[in-house]
Scaffold this motif. Sequence first.
Motif, PDB file in Angstrom:
ATOM      1  N   THR A 159       0.827  -1.202   0.000  1.00 57.66           N
ATOM      2  CA  THR A 159       0.000   0.000   0.000  1.00 57.66           C
ATOM      3  C   THR A 159       0.863   1.255   0.000  1.00 57.66           C
ATOM      4  OG1 THR A 159      -1.726  -1.168   1.229  1.00 57.66           O
ATOM      5  CG2 THR A 159      -1.835   1.243   1.220  1.00 57.66           C
ATOM      6  N   ALA A 160       1.939   1.230   0.788  1.00 57.42           N
ATOM      7  CA  ALA A 160       2.839   2.380   0.854  1.00 57.42           C
ATOM      8  C   ALA A 160       3.475   2.674  -0.495  1.00 57.42           C
ATOM      9  CB  ALA A 160       3.921   2.127   1.905  1.00 57.42           C
ATOM     10  N   LYS A 215       1.960  10.118  -3.749  1.00 60.08           N
ATOM     11  CA  LYS A 215       0.736  10.921  -3.690  1.00 60.08           C
ATOM     12  C   LYS A 215       0.668  11.714  -2.386  1.00 60.08           C
ATOM     13  CE  LYS A 215      -1.826   7.699  -6.640  1.00 60.08           C
ATOM     14  NZ  LYS A 215      -2.978   6.769  -6.751  1.00 60.08           N
ATOM     15  N   ILE A 216       0.909  11.037  -1.271  1.00 59.61           N
ATOM     16  CA  ILE A 216       0.846  11.711   0.027  1.00 59.61           C
ATOM     17  C   ILE A 216       2.148  12.438   0.332  1.00 59.61           C
ATOM     18  CG2 ILE A 216       0.608  11.336   2.521  1.00 59.61           C
ATOM     19  CD1 ILE A 216      -1.290   9.081   1.927  1.00 59.61           C
ATOM     20  N   GLY A 217       3.270  11.848  -0.049  1.00 55.15           N
ATOM     21  CA  GLY A 217       4.569  12.457   0.223  1.00 55.15           C
ATOM     22  C   GLY A 217       5.320  11.745   1.328  1.00 55.15           C
ATOM     23  N   ARG A 218       6.628  11.986   1.392  1.00 57.33           N
ATOM     24  CA  ARG A 218       7.479  11.295   2.352  1.00 57.33           C
ATOM     25  C   ARG A 218       7.250  11.797   3.781  1.00 57.33           C
ATOM     26  NH1 ARG A 218       8.031  10.397  -3.069  1.00 57.33           N
ATOM     27  NH2 ARG A 218      10.188  10.106  -3.765  1.00 57.33           N
ATOM     28  N   LYS A 219       7.233  13.100   3.946  1.00 56.82           N
ATOM     29  CA  LYS A 219       7.202  13.697   5.280  1.00 56.82           C
ATOM     30  C   LYS A 219       5.933  13.353   6.076  1.00 56.82           C
ATOM     31  CE  LYS A 219       8.138  18.155   7.471  1.00 56.82           C
ATOM     32  NZ  LYS A 219       8.758  19.472   7.236  1.00 56.82           N
ATOM     33  N   PRO A 220       4.730  13.517   5.506  1.00 58.57           N
ATOM     34  CA  PRO A 220       3.526  13.168   6.278  1.00 58.57           C
ATOM     35  C   PRO A 220       3.508  11.704   6.709  1.00 58.57           C
ATOM     36  CG  PRO A 220       2.950  14.462   4.344  1.00 58.57           C
ATOM     37  CD  PRO A 220       4.386  14.105   4.195  1.00 58.57           C
ATOM     38  N   LEU A 221       3.981  10.807   5.837  1.00 55.45           N
ATOM     39  CA  LEU A 221       3.990   9.390   6.174  1.00 55.45           C
ATOM     40  C   LEU A 221       4.940   9.095   7.334  1.00 55.45           C
ATOM     41  CD1 LEU A 221       3.908   7.706   2.641  1.00 55.45           C
ATOM     42  CD2 LEU A 221       2.052   7.839   4.312  1.00 55.45           C
ATOM     43  N   GLY A 252       5.412   4.154   6.955  1.00 59.54           N
ATOM     44  CA  GLY A 252       6.317   5.294   6.898  1.00 59.54           C
ATOM     45  C   GLY A 252       7.777   4.924   7.063  1.00 59.54           C
ATOM     46  N   GLN A 253       8.186   4.654   8.298  1.00 68.39           N
ATOM     47  CA  GLN A 253       9.601   4.411   8.576  1.00 68.39           C
ATOM     48  C   GLN A 253      10.151   3.187   7.860  1.00 68.39           C
ATOM     49  OE1 GLN A 253      10.823   5.470  12.857  1.00 68.39           O
ATOM     50  NE2 GLN A 253       8.671   4.929  13.059  1.00 68.39           N
ATOM     51  N   GLY A 254       9.330   2.160   7.726  1.00 67.06           N
ATOM     52  CA  GLY A 254       9.794   0.955   7.062  1.00 67.06           C
ATOM     53  C   GLY A 254       9.950   1.112   5.571  1.00 67.06           C
ATOM     54  N   ASN A 255       9.374   2.174   5.029  1.00 65.75           N
ATOM     55  CA  ASN A 255       9.366   2.363   3.579  1.00 65.75           C
ATOM     56  C   ASN A 255      10.107   3.624   3.159  1.00 65.75           C
ATOM     57  OD1 ASN A 255       8.333   2.010   0.801  1.00 65.75           O
ATOM     58  ND2 ASN A 255       7.071   3.779   1.306  1.00 65.75           N
ATOM     59  N   VAL A 256       9.754   4.732   3.774  1.00 63.50           N
ATOM     60  CA  VAL A 256      10.250   6.039   3.327  1.00 63.50           C
ATOM     61  C   VAL A 256      11.740   6.216   3.593  1.00 63.50           C
ATOM     62  CG1 VAL A 256      10.039   8.537   3.668  1.00 63.50           C
ATOM     63  CG2 VAL A 256       7.984   7.113   3.567  1.00 63.50           C
ATOM     64  N   VAL A 257      12.232   5.703   4.727  1.00 66.10           N
ATOM     65  CA  VAL A 257      13.648   5.889   5.063  1.00 66.10           C
ATOM     66  C   VAL A 257      14.536   5.246   4.007  1.00 66.10           C
ATOM     67  CG1 VAL A 257      15.447   5.453   6.764  1.00 66.10           C
ATOM     68  CG2 VAL A 257      13.146   6.049   7.528  1.00 66.10           C
ATOM     69  N   ASN A 258      14.202   4.030   3.598  1.00 69.97           N
ATOM     70  CA  ASN A 258      14.989   3.357   2.562  1.00 69.97           C
ATOM     71  C   ASN A 258      14.885   4.079   1.227  1.00 69.97           C
ATOM     72  OD1 ASN A 258      15.827   1.279   4.307  1.00 69.97           O
ATOM     73  ND2 ASN A 258      13.925   0.167   3.980  1.00 69.97           N
ATOM     74  N   LEU A 259      13.703   4.594   0.911  1.00 66.83           N
ATOM     75  CA  LEU A 259      13.517   5.346  -0.332  1.00 66.83           C
ATOM     76  C   LEU A 259      14.378   6.601  -0.345  1.00 66.83           C
ATOM     77  CD1 LEU A 259      12.117   6.349  -2.922  1.00 66.83           C
ATOM     78  CD2 LEU A 259      10.188   7.072  -1.486  1.00 66.83           C
ATOM     79  N   GLU A 275      10.567  17.552   2.123  1.00 68.08           N
ATOM     80  CA  GLU A 275       9.762  16.749   1.199  1.00 68.08           C
ATOM     81  C   GLU A 275      10.513  16.603  -0.123  1.00 68.08           C
ATOM     82  OE1 GLU A 275       7.800  14.262   0.000  1.00 68.08           O
ATOM     83  OE2 GLU A 275       6.513  15.068   1.602  1.00 68.08           O
ATOM     84  N   THR A 276      10.652  15.363  -0.615  1.00 71.34           N
ATOM     85  CA  THR A 276      11.388  15.119  -1.868  1.00 71.34           C
ATOM     86  C   THR A 276      10.485  14.582  -2.976  1.00 71.34           C
ATOM     87  OG1 THR A 276      11.981  12.872  -1.149  1.00 71.34           O
ATOM     88  CG2 THR A 276      13.523  14.650  -0.610  1.00 71.34           C
ATOM     89  N   LYS A 277       9.196  14.527  -2.714  1.00 70.09           N
ATOM     90  CA  LYS A 277       8.261  13.972  -3.695  1.00 70.09           C
ATOM     91  C   LYS A 277       8.331  14.722  -5.019  1.00 70.09           C
ATOM     92  CE  LYS A 277       3.921  15.126  -3.446  1.00 70.09           C
ATOM     93  NZ  LYS A 277       2.510  15.289  -3.028  1.00 70.09           N
ATOM     94  N   GLY A 278       8.492  13.985  -6.128  1.00 74.05           N
ATOM     95  CA  GLY A 278       8.438  14.559  -7.472  1.00 74.05           C
ATOM     96  C   GLY A 278       9.647  15.363  -7.898  1.00 74.05           C
ATOM     97  N   LYS A 279      10.702  15.406  -7.076  1.00 75.09           N
ATOM     98  CA  LYS A 279      11.892  16.201  -7.411  1.00 75.09           C
ATOM     99  C   LYS A 279      12.975  15.308  -8.012  1.00 75.09           C
ATOM    100  CE  LYS A 279      11.273  19.807  -3.906  1.00 75.09           C
ATOM    101  NZ  LYS A 279       9.916  19.396  -3.490  1.00 75.09           N
TER     102      LYS A 279
END
Length: 453
Positions: free
Chosen positions: A301-302, A308-314, A364-371, A437-441
Amino acid sequence: MLDSNKTWPQYAAVMTALIAMVNAGIHFGWPSPSVPKILSSEYKFNITSSEASYITIIGPFGDIFGSILYPSLIDHIGRKKTILLIAIPQITSMGLVYFSFLSKYLLYVARFIGGLAEAACFTILPVYIGEVSEPNVRGVLGSLFSLVFILGVFIVNIIGSYVTIHTAALLFIILPVTFACLFSRMPESPYYLIMKSNLQEAESSLRALRRRDDVRQELERLVGDVNRQMSEPGSYKDLYRIQSNRMACLIMFGLRVFQQLSGTTAISLYMQIIFAKSTDVMAKDLASILIFGLQLSVNFTAVLIVDKIGRKPLLVISCIGCACNLATLGLYFTLQEVVRMNLARVNFLPLACVVFFTISFAIGQGNVVNLMTSEMFSSSIKAKATCLMNILFALFMMSTTKFFQLTADSFGMFVPFFFFALCQIVGALFSYYIVPETKGKSLEEIQQKLKKT
């Protein structure tokens, strides 16, 4: 002539590379079903609880050595060849687990060598994923990194719970062999080829990854980006001297520390033991399979929502959710171990809390940190930064696991859970106020933003 861009070759390259990450998840999750087996009469040799804890945490020692070794290779022999080398320690590790019926000390060696491969996966794969992916798919492809890691943990909990550790080891050797055969056909990172001034091969790599004939415009842009980044000093001291590097280190080191201070490693490795002490709602092996299956679903799901939601909010949501569930577990074990209250009516609570902790962590932490590991550092310093990040990761993975075992055995299970809950509150504040936030950059846009921070 192929004029329109295709993304499926990028998915193919990343997914093939991530077969190695599945096996890293198997190595990481191996103690959960295996430690109860080696502590029982099923295993040939007598293993004490203390010895089992060291068998568990010696893997991160291998992570430290691997984190030093592999980053020095990726800028010399390339991303692709270094990734292919991961298969060697993965095959060796499971081979030694199989032969551990000859000596229990082979388990120590196997875990250490497996740690070398795990470090390579955490160090090199994010670099490769970030460099072969376009900004519009980098979030999804980077999130697959965490998804397949949990898939490996899920697989080892299923197979490891129902077969001997020797049989499981033979089955797990299949994956690294498959990985080596398939990934050998994938393209090298165009970033690396540009770094080596091999523009012709870089253009061929881009054509293969984009499935498009005309890639000159993107190649020229990447040449400019890489040359600018490579013009910056690239020593370890420059991680702190240069503003963008210093900020990237603060952010990523902080995220890695708070990720481990959630207690996720300790909970994963000791999950069956936690359930055995706290609940009889279902068998401990079935409970752990349920948890890791759920974590796999949430990570999927993440993958779908991170862009769409972004790294920081998650990240903020993840830390708060983890804190609430850890605090509830701490309260449960306080009532059970200190107050000696009869909790038979609510003995489903530990399982429920671990379920919601798993959801909170994975989203969040399990997904976004590695990304974000693949996004934050410039080409000139990426190898050295990931080296230090993974050493820090391994140290905290060992520390939190041993902390959990020592405090739970000496004072009670409630102590580590309350400690991890407090750390997650601090992690939420860190994510809200410090993490960008790094989404889309693009990777270059992220570097420019860090310079202005």
